[in-house]
Scaffold this motif. Sequence first.
Motif, PDB file in Angstrom:
ATOM      1  N   PHE A 239      13.081  39.600  86.705  1.00 37.86           N
ATOM      2  CA  PHE A 239      13.168  40.875  87.411  1.00 37.86           C
ATOM      3  C   PHE A 239      14.481  41.013  88.178  1.00 37.86           C
ATOM      4  CE2 PHE A 239       8.682  39.940  86.941  1.00 37.86           C
ATOM      5  CZ  PHE A 239       8.139  41.151  86.522  1.00 37.86           C
ATOM      6  N   MET A 240      15.457  40.174  87.863  1.00 35.05           N
ATOM      7  CA  MET A 240      16.664  40.086  88.677  1.00 35.05           C
ATOM      8  C   MET A 240      17.834  40.829  88.035  1.00 35.05           C
ATOM      9  SD  MET A 240      18.363  36.513  90.019  1.00 35.05           S
ATOM     10  CE  MET A 240      16.757  35.776  90.376  1.00 35.05           C
ATOM     11  N   GLN A 241      18.543  41.614  88.825  1.00 34.12           N
ATOM     12  CA  GLN A 241      19.809  42.200  88.432  1.00 34.12           C
ATOM     13  C   GLN A 241      20.894  41.666  89.365  1.00 34.12           C
ATOM     14  OE1 GLN A 241      18.907  46.529  88.541  1.00 34.12           O
ATOM     15  NE2 GLN A 241      19.573  46.567  86.417  1.00 34.12           N
ATOM     16  N   LEU A 242      22.065  41.380  88.811  1.00 32.34           N
ATOM     17  CA  LEU A 242      23.161  40.846  89.606  1.00 32.34           C
ATOM     18  C   LEU A 242      24.343  41.815  89.595  1.00 32.34           C
ATOM     19  CD1 LEU A 242      23.216  37.088  88.485  1.00 32.34           C
ATOM     20  CD2 LEU A 242      21.890  38.160  90.306  1.00 32.34           C
ATOM     21  N   GLN A 243      24.842  42.127  90.781  1.00 34.65           N
ATOM     22  CA  GLN A 243      26.039  42.950  90.920  1.00 34.65           C
ATOM     23  C   GLN A 243      27.182  42.076  91.423  1.00 34.65           C
ATOM     24  OE1 GLN A 243      25.117  46.085  93.669  1.00 34.65           O
ATOM     25  NE2 GLN A 243      24.032  47.326  92.144  1.00 34.65           N
ATOM     26  N   LEU A 244      28.346  42.204  90.810  1.00 34.03           N
ATOM     27  CA  LEU A 244      29.532  41.501  91.287  1.00 34.03           C
ATOM     28  C   LEU A 244      30.376  42.468  92.115  1.00 34.03           C
ATOM     29  CD1 LEU A 244      31.223  38.878  91.205  1.00 34.03           C
ATOM     30  CD2 LEU A 244      32.435  39.852  89.242  1.00 34.03           C
ATOM     31  N   LYS A 245      30.746  42.046  93.340  1.00 32.06           N
ATOM     32  CA  LYS A 245      31.561  42.869  94.224  1.00 32.06           C
ATOM     33  C   LYS A 245      32.785  42.072  94.663  1.00 32.06           C
ATOM     34  CE  LYS A 245      27.536  45.380  96.042  1.00 32.06           C
ATOM     35  NZ  LYS A 245      26.823  45.842  97.270  1.00 32.06           N
ATOM     36  N   ASP A 246      33.862  42.764  95.014  1.00 27.71           N
ATOM     37  CA  ASP A 246      35.062  42.080  95.466  1.00 27.71           C
ATOM     38  C   ASP A 246      34.941  41.691  96.933  1.00 27.71           C
ATOM     39  OD1 ASP A 246      35.556  44.357  96.997  1.00 27.71           O
ATOM     40  OD2 ASP A 246      37.066  45.154  95.623  1.00 27.71           O
ATOM     41  N   LYS A 247      36.019  41.153  97.511  1.00 24.78           N
ATOM     42  CA  LYS A 247      35.971  40.657  98.885  1.00 24.78           C
ATOM     43  C   LYS A 247      35.701  41.757  99.899  1.00 24.78           C
ATOM     44  CE  LYS A 247      39.119  36.782  97.990  1.00 24.78           C
ATOM     45  NZ  LYS A 247      40.406  36.138  98.363  1.00 24.78           N
ATOM     46  N   GLN A 248      36.015  42.997  99.537  1.00 23.62           N
ATOM     47  CA  GLN A 248      35.776  44.112 100.440  1.00 23.62           C
ATOM     48  C   GLN A 248      34.404  44.750 100.226  1.00 23.62           C
ATOM     49  OE1 GLN A 248      38.904  43.814  98.722  1.00 23.62           O
ATOM     50  NE2 GLN A 248      39.535  42.762 100.598  1.00 23.62           N
ATOM     51  N   GLY A 249      33.628  44.184  99.308  1.00 20.53           N
ATOM     52  CA  GLY A 249      32.297  44.720  99.042  1.00 20.53           C
ATOM     53  C   GLY A 249      32.273  45.854  98.043  1.00 20.53           C
ATOM     54  N   ASN A 250      33.378  46.084  97.342  1.00 16.36           N
ATOM     55  CA  ASN A 250      33.437  47.148  96.339  1.00 16.36           C
ATOM     56  C   ASN A 250      32.794  46.679  95.028  1.00 16.36           C
ATOM     57  OD1 ASN A 250      35.020  48.935  98.035  1.00 16.36           O
ATOM     58  ND2 ASN A 250      36.761  47.580  97.620  1.00 16.36           N
ATOM     59  N   PHE A 251      31.940  47.522  94.460  1.00 15.82           N
ATOM     60  CA  PHE A 251      31.246  47.190  93.215  1.00 15.82           C
ATOM     61  C   PHE A 251      32.244  47.035  92.070  1.00 15.82           C
ATOM     62  CE2 PHE A 251      29.391  48.662  89.203  1.00 15.82           C
ATOM     63  CZ  PHE A 251      28.335  47.770  89.058  1.00 15.82           C
ATOM     64  N   ILE A 252      32.085  45.934  91.289  1.00 17.42           N
ATOM     65  CA  ILE A 252      32.936  45.697  90.122  1.00 17.42           C
ATOM     66  C   ILE A 252      32.150  45.917  88.833  1.00 17.42           C
ATOM     67  CG2 ILE A 252      34.314  43.991  88.869  1.00 17.42           C
ATOM     68  CD1 ILE A 252      34.944  42.654  91.538  1.00 17.42           C
ATOM     69  N   THR A 253      31.030  45.205  88.701  1.00 18.66           N
ATOM     70  CA  THR A 253      30.260  45.311  87.465  1.00 18.66           C
ATOM     71  C   THR A 253      28.887  44.676  87.648  1.00 18.66           C
ATOM     72  OG1 THR A 253      30.274  44.823  85.085  1.00 18.66           O
ATOM     73  CG2 THR A 253      31.091  43.104  86.546  1.00 18.66           C
ATOM     74  N   TYR A 254      27.977  44.991  86.735  1.00 17.80           N
ATOM     75  CA  TYR A 254      26.703  44.291  86.646  1.00 17.80           C
ATOM     76  C   TYR A 254      26.896  43.029  85.803  1.00 17.80           C
ATOM     77  CZ  TYR A 254      23.923  48.074  88.665  1.00 17.80           C
ATOM     78  OH  TYR A 254      23.380  48.999  89.516  1.00 17.80           O
ATOM     79  N   MET A 255      26.168  41.962  86.145  1.00 20.00           N
ATOM     80  CA  MET A 255      26.200  40.714  85.375  1.00 20.00           C
ATOM     81  C   MET A 255      24.775  40.411  84.920  1.00 20.00           C
ATOM     82  SD  MET A 255      28.860  38.291  87.531  1.00 20.00           S
ATOM     83  CE  MET A 255      27.685  37.997  88.869  1.00 20.00           C
ATOM     84  N   ASN A 256      24.355  41.077  83.842  1.00 24.85           N
ATOM     85  CA  ASN A 256      22.968  40.967  83.406  1.00 24.85           C
ATOM     86  C   ASN A 256      22.804  40.343  82.028  1.00 24.85           C
ATOM     87  OD1 ASN A 256      21.934  42.121  85.767  1.00 24.85           O
ATOM     88  ND2 ASN A 256      22.244  44.205  84.991  1.00 24.85           N
ATOM     89  N   ASP A 257      23.918  39.959  81.380  1.00 27.05           N
ATOM     90  CA  ASP A 257      23.833  39.303  80.071  1.00 27.05           C
ATOM     91  C   ASP A 257      23.675  37.804  80.302  1.00 27.05           C
ATOM     92  OD1 ASP A 257      24.117  38.265  77.531  1.00 27.05           O
ATOM     93  OD2 ASP A 257      25.662  39.711  76.949  1.00 27.05           O
ATOM     94  N   ASP A 258      22.463  37.309  80.101  1.00 27.80           N
ATOM     95  CA  ASP A 258      22.144  35.928  80.466  1.00 27.80           C
ATOM     96  C   ASP A 258      22.954  34.889  79.705  1.00 27.80           C
ATOM     97  OD1 ASP A 258      20.329  36.882  82.245  1.00 27.80           O
ATOM     98  OD2 ASP A 258      18.542  36.356  81.094  1.00 27.80           O
ATOM     99  N   VAL A 259      23.498  35.228  78.536  1.00 26.10           N
ATOM    100  CA  VAL A 259      24.214  34.223  77.734  1.00 26.10           C
ATOM    101  C   VAL A 259      25.714  34.240  78.011  1.00 26.10           C
ATOM    102  CG1 VAL A 259      22.494  34.305  75.908  1.00 26.10           C
ATOM    103  CG2 VAL A 259      24.514  35.754  75.740  1.00 26.10           C
ATOM    104  N   LYS A 260      26.199  35.200  78.762  1.00 32.12           N
ATOM    105  CA  LYS A 260      27.625  35.233  79.085  1.00 32.12           C
ATOM    106  C   LYS A 260      27.936  34.265  80.220  1.00 32.12           C
ATOM    107  CE  LYS A 260      29.257  39.730  77.472  1.00 32.12           C
ATOM    108  NZ  LYS A 260      29.939  40.988  77.856  1.00 32.12           N
ATOM    109  N   PHE A 261      29.196  33.858  80.299  1.00 30.08           N
ATOM    110  CA  PHE A 261      29.628  32.928  81.325  1.00 30.08           C
ATOM    111  C   PHE A 261      30.159  33.691  82.539  1.00 30.08           C
ATOM    112  CE2 PHE A 261      29.712  30.605  77.399  1.00 30.08           C
ATOM    113  CZ  PHE A 261      29.227  29.350  77.737  1.00 30.08           C
ATOM    114  N   LEU A 262      30.000  33.081  83.708  1.00 26.03           N
ATOM    115  CA  LEU A 262      30.442  33.718  84.947  1.00 26.03           C
ATOM    116  C   LEU A 262      31.920  34.091  84.875  1.00 26.03           C
ATOM    117  CD1 LEU A 262      29.978  34.516  87.921  1.00 26.03           C
ATOM    118  CD2 LEU A 262      30.443  32.132  88.533  1.00 26.03           C
ATOM    119  N   GLY A 263      32.732  33.214  84.289  1.00 24.91           N
ATOM    120  CA  GLY A 263      34.162  33.464  84.214  1.00 24.91           C
ATOM    121  C   GLY A 263      34.536  34.709  83.428  1.00 24.91           C
ATOM    122  N   THR A 264      33.677  35.142  82.496  1.00 31.84           N
ATOM    123  CA  THR A 264      34.001  36.324  81.689  1.00 31.84           C
ATOM    124  C   THR A 264      33.974  37.596  82.521  1.00 31.84           C
ATOM    125  OG1 THR A 264      31.697  36.685  81.008  1.00 31.84           O
ATOM    126  CG2 THR A 264      33.053  35.232  79.636  1.00 31.84           C
TER     127      THR A 264
END
Length: 241
Positions: free
Chosen positions: A53-78
């Motif tokens: 049931f988890m969705q992950l949002q990646l934000k920059d140092k200022q808290g600005n939204f960058i992207t969703y990270m919901n593809d379980d097989v992708k690597f964090l670095g991508t």
Amino acid sequence: MIAEPLAYDSTVKLTLTHNISTNKMIDIRFDLMQTIGSIKESIEKRYGSDPKFMQLQLKDKQGNFITYMNDDVKFLGTYGAKDGYEVHIIDNNPNSVLNGLEDVNKVQKYTISDEDYDKLPVNMRKFKQQVLQQQAAGGNLGQNKPEINDNFQEAEALQIAIGSRCQILQGERRGTVRYVGQVPQMGLGYFIGIELDEPTGTNNGNIQGFQYFQCPQKFGIFVRPNELIVGDYPVLDLDEI
């Protein structure tokens, strides 16, 4: 199609925030080669949210939204994660264990009696007693080492169950027992394979081409049975590290 790993060999420190929990975790280390599925499992250990049931949002140092990270097989670095970035967890489970648990004073704390603690095959009290006995005898723990053979520390090892939570004496790193048995590549006797909570290990459960257990790279480590304590060791928050 499974994403190919990037040529990273480093970790990043990220801030974790949650849509239900007010607990903000700063400088949590993750390996850029970890899959998003593995990161969700790590987050589950910290917050209790179900990865399904988890969705992950990646934000920059200022808290600005960058992207969703919901593809379980992708690597964090991508996704371009960098030190100081924020991962915001959205728990969409209507029956989440976090609902109604924000008041930590309502959470029952784990306790263990002195009698049950003394029954543990390895614990800090026994270790300290061993140190004091060695000092009283005028020696050190490194002296009079027992003979190391095929059965070295077998009895201690067989009292440790796979899946048990544990803490390594040196460095007080915590993790989960994933393997109990012999590891010929490391020497005679018995070893315990541990999946650590943080990427501070030396392997991924593979020793010289033999896979003893599965875990992300740098989360695996092998130690002797007398080098750890088995017990109720939850994942540490930042202020506990």
